[in-house]
Enzyme design. Structure first.
Site, PDB file in Angstrom:
ATOM      1  N   HIS A 182       7.728  -4.669 -45.875  1.00 53.94           N
ATOM      2  CA  HIS A 182       8.617  -3.512 -45.735  1.00 53.94           C
ATOM      3  C   HIS A 182       9.866  -3.936 -44.988  1.00 53.94           C
ATOM      4  CE1 HIS A 182       5.640  -3.586 -42.491  1.00 53.94           C
ATOM      5  NE2 HIS A 182       6.578  -3.126 -41.689  1.00 53.94           N
TER       6      HIS A 182
ATOM      7  N   ILE B  61       7.261   7.246 -40.021  1.00 58.94           N
ATOM      8  CA  ILE B  61       6.530   8.330 -39.366  1.00 58.94           C
ATOM      9  C   ILE B  61       6.845   8.391 -37.863  1.00 58.94           C
ATOM     10  CG2 ILE B  61       4.416   7.082 -38.709  1.00 58.94           C
ATOM     11  CD1 ILE B  61       2.848   9.378 -40.046  1.00 58.94           C
TER      12      ILE B  61
HETATM   13  P1  AMP Z   1       6.048  -3.023 -38.652  1.00 55.72           P
HETATM   14  O1  AMP Z   1       5.789  -3.120 -37.178  1.00 55.72           O
HETATM   15  O2  AMP Z   1       7.300  -3.721 -39.065  1.00 55.72           O
HETATM   16  O3  AMP Z   1       4.842  -3.435 -39.479  1.00 55.72           O
HETATM   17  O4  AMP Z   1       6.342  -1.495 -38.932  1.00 55.72           O
HETATM   18  C1  AMP Z   1       5.414  -0.602 -39.461  1.00 55.72           C
HETATM   19  C2  AMP Z   1       6.084   0.763 -39.471  1.00 55.72           C
HETATM   20  O5  AMP Z   1       5.334   1.607 -40.307  1.00 55.72           O
HETATM   21  C3  AMP Z   1       6.165   1.424 -38.096  1.00 55.72           C
HETATM   22  O6  AMP Z   1       7.527   1.696 -37.804  1.00 55.72           O
HETATM   23  C4  AMP Z   1       5.349   2.703 -38.279  1.00 55.72           C
HETATM   24  O7  AMP Z   1       5.874   3.800 -37.565  1.00 55.72           O
HETATM   25  C5  AMP Z   1       5.412   2.905 -39.780  1.00 55.72           C
HETATM   26  N1  AMP Z   1       4.319   3.663 -40.372  1.00 55.72           N
HETATM   27  C6  AMP Z   1       2.986   3.469 -40.202  1.00 55.72           C
HETATM   28  N2  AMP Z   1       2.275   4.344 -40.935  1.00 55.72           N
HETATM   29  C7  AMP Z   1       3.192   5.102 -41.597  1.00 55.72           C
HETATM   30  C8  AMP Z   1       3.093   6.174 -42.526  1.00 55.72           C
HETATM   31  N3  AMP Z   1       1.917   6.656 -42.921  1.00 55.72           N
HETATM   32  N4  AMP Z   1       4.232   6.726 -43.002  1.00 55.72           N
HETATM   33  C9  AMP Z   1       5.436   6.255 -42.600  1.00 55.72           C
HETATM   34  N5  AMP Z   1       5.590   5.231 -41.739  1.00 55.72           N
HETATM   35  C10 AMP Z   1       4.489   4.667 -41.245  1.00 55.72           C
END
Ligand code: AMP
Length: 125
Positions: free
Chosen positions: A110, A40
């Site tokens: 992820h 996102i």
């Molecule tokens: P991390 O810091 O590795 O946990 O990364 C989490 C990622 O999830 C970040 O890059 C956010 O931008 C992404 N993120 C959070 N909520 C969403 C969502 N609803 N859809 C897509 N990406 C998301």
């Protein structure tokens, strides 16, 4: 807030809600083991998140507790996403943040998949 990679799985985390279809995502891939969707808040021209369908908090949790089938399925899914999005020839980067030092924010495993152009140095200094 920083994720504790050893904490119990929270089924109310945002990626669990995406997996259950309770909130939308911009899906690019799905198979029996994994779902992939556009981040996102993209940090590169292509920024895709690949998540396993199983309830795993972190790489630590997944590598210790997932079955061989789940692990193989997830790794193959990451490769499929890169190939299907045309990233292989020019190259791409995989990133997995684990816990506080890694900057993990979402407590569902992820892998970040970055591509679409030169990605610069491996880490900001
Ligand atoms: P991390 O810091 O590795 O946990 O990364 C989490 C990622 O999830 C970040 O890059 C956010 O931008 C992404 N993120 C959070 N909520 C969403 C969502 N609803 N859809 C897509 N990406 C998301």
């Amino acid at each position: 807030m920083a994720v504790d990679p050893t904490a119990p799985y929270d089924p109310e985390n945002i990626f669990a809600k995406i997996l259950r279809g309770e909130i939308p995502c911009n899906k690019v891939y799905e198979d029996g083991h994994a779902l992939a969707f556009h981040d996102i808040n993209p940090q590169a021209d292509v920024h895709i998140l690949v998540i396993p369908k199983g309830a795993y908090v972190s790489w630590d949790d997944f590598s210790e507790h997932a079955s061989d089938q789940e692990i193989a399925g997830f790794v193959r899914a990451v490769g499929n996403v890169a190939r299907e999005n045309g990233l292989v020839v020019r190259g791409y980067r995989l990133l997995g943040n684990v816990g506080r030092n890694g900057g993990q924010e979402v407590p569902h495993l992820h892998v970040h998949l970055f591509g679409g152009g030169p990605l610069g140095p491996m880490l900001a200094r």
